[in-house]
Structures are given as C-alpha cells and as structure tokens.
Design a protein around this motif. Structure first.
Motif, short mmCIF file in Angstrom:
data_model
loop_
_atom_site.label_atom_id
_atom_site.label_comp_id
_atom_site.label_asym_id
_atom_site.label_seq_id
_atom_site.Cartn_x
_atom_site.Cartn_y
_atom_site.Cartn_z
N ASP A 119 68.46 22.76 47.67
CA ASP A 119 68.62 23.38 48.62
C ASP A 119 68.48 23.93 48.83
OD1 ASP A 119 69.83 20.60 48.68
OD2 ASP A 119 72.18 21.94 48.33
N GLU A 177 64.43 24.28 49.79
CA GLU A 177 64.21 23.07 50.80
C GLU A 177 64.33 23.98 52.14
OE1 GLU A 177 66.45 19.19 50.52
OE2 GLU A 177 65.07 18.27 49.26
N ALA A 178 65.07 24.52 52.20
CA ALA A 178 65.18 25.58 53.05
C ALA A 178 64.46 26.60 53.33
CB ALA A 178 66.77 26.49 53.51
N ARG A 210 61.32 26.36 52.43
CA ARG A 210 60.04 25.77 52.87
C ARG A 210 60.51 25.47 54.85
NH1 ARG A 210 59.31 20.84 48.56
NH2 ARG A 210 58.87 21.82 46.97
N GLN A 211 61.78 24.67 54.98
CA GLN A 211 61.78 24.73 56.23
C GLN A 211 61.64 26.00 57.08
OE1 GLN A 211 66.40 22.58 56.45
NE2 GLN A 211 64.96 21.00 55.71
N CYS A 212 61.84 26.81 56.75
CA CYS A 212 62.24 28.06 57.33
C CYS A 212 60.47 28.81 57.47
CB CYS A 212 62.84 29.20 56.90
SG CYS A 212 63.92 28.98 57.02
N ASP A 245 57.91 26.38 57.52
CA ASP A 245 57.02 25.29 58.58
C ASP A 245 57.75 25.93 59.87
OD1 ASP A 245 56.61 24.31 56.01
OD2 ASP A 245 57.35 22.71 56.72
N ALA A 246 58.41 25.77 59.84
CA ALA A 246 59.24 26.82 61.89
C ALA A 246 57.93 27.41 61.90
CB ALA A 246 60.69 26.75 61.77
N ARG A 247 58.03 28.92 60.91
CA ARG A 247 57.50 30.38 61.43
C ARG A 247 55.46 29.65 61.27
NH1 ARG A 247 59.26 32.72 56.59
NH2 ARG A 247 57.23 32.39 56.02
N LYS A 288 55.20 26.68 61.89
CA LYS A 288 54.84 26.83 64.05
C LYS A 288 54.21 26.65 64.85
CE LYS A 288 56.30 21.37 63.92
NZ LYS A 288 56.94 21.15 63.62
#
Length: 137
Positions: free
Chosen positions: A120, A123-124, A126-128, A130-132, A134
């Motif tokens: 978890d 994954e969190a 990775r999401q952070c 990916d958001a940066r 983007k």
C-alpha cells in the motif's frame, strides 16, 4: 543490508562487506534468472510437490514447451530442481524442488511478505510520483 556499487557498473549489487567476485557473479546470475518470466512461477508451482512436465505446463498459462524446457534445464543445472525419470513405457518424468530449491523459495517468499506489508505504501508513493510528473508535463 547495505548495498554498495560494483567497480564495473556503478550499480548497487554487492552487500557491504562481501568483496568476493565469485559471490558477486553468482548473485548477478541468480538475479538475472529470477527476473525472467517463468523461473519464480516454476519454483512456486513445484513447491507443492513433484510434477510432470504436462501438469506444470498447464499451471503456467502462456509458457511454451520450449521455454518451460529451458527453464527446467537451467533450474536443474543450478541444483534447484531434480528431474526423475521413472523406468516405465512410455517414460514418466517428474520434476521436483531440491532442498536447495526449497531454501530459495523460502527466501523469495520473503519478498511476497514484504509486498503484503508495504504494498500500500509503495502504491501510494507511485501515485504521488505520477501526480508530480503529470504536473511538470
């Protein structure tokens, strides 16, 4: 475990305190083998007990006969899998993990446990990331 760069690549492969080139070569070879698509799945399936080639192939959807043969031969060469030919007609061949193969399976199981404990968080992260990324595009 502290990893240090290897002299020829700058990639962190060897553990601190282990300067034996033979060990480093074996670790590199093993990591390459474990990173292939079928090795870990083969070890995992054989952990349940001896298995005939056809049964093992059924349990590995997508593996070709050639690739499974190559994987089993390499695992046998490394001493991780034993091939037993039963003296019957037609020949009956079974593959099983050796004690060495079982011990590697236990080590690799630690990776699954690590992912269950930390997946978890990974994954969190990775999401952070990916958001940066983007936002900068």
């Amino acid at each position: 475990m502290m990893l240090s760069p290897t002299p020829d690549t700058d990639l962190p492969i060897s553990c601190a305190g282990c300067d034996d080139p033979r060990v480093e070569e074996l670790v590199r070879d093993l990591l390459t083998r474990l990173a292939d698509r079928w090795t870990l799945l083969t070890i995992e399936n054989l952990d349940a007990g001896p298995m005939r080639f056809s049964r093992l192939r059924e349990r590995l959807p997508g593996v070709s006969q050639k690739m499974l043969t190559q994987t089993l031969r390499q695992l046998e060469r490394d001493g991780l899998v034993a091939r037993h030919v039963h003296p019957v007609v037609p020949p009956h061949v079974e593959y099983s993990l050796t004690p060495l193969g079982h011990s590697l399976g236990e080590v690799v199981c630690g990776m699954w446990q690590w992912v269950m404990q930390n997946g978890d968080r990974m994954e969190a992260a990775r999401q952070c990331f990916d958001a940066r990324v983007k936002e900068t595009v």
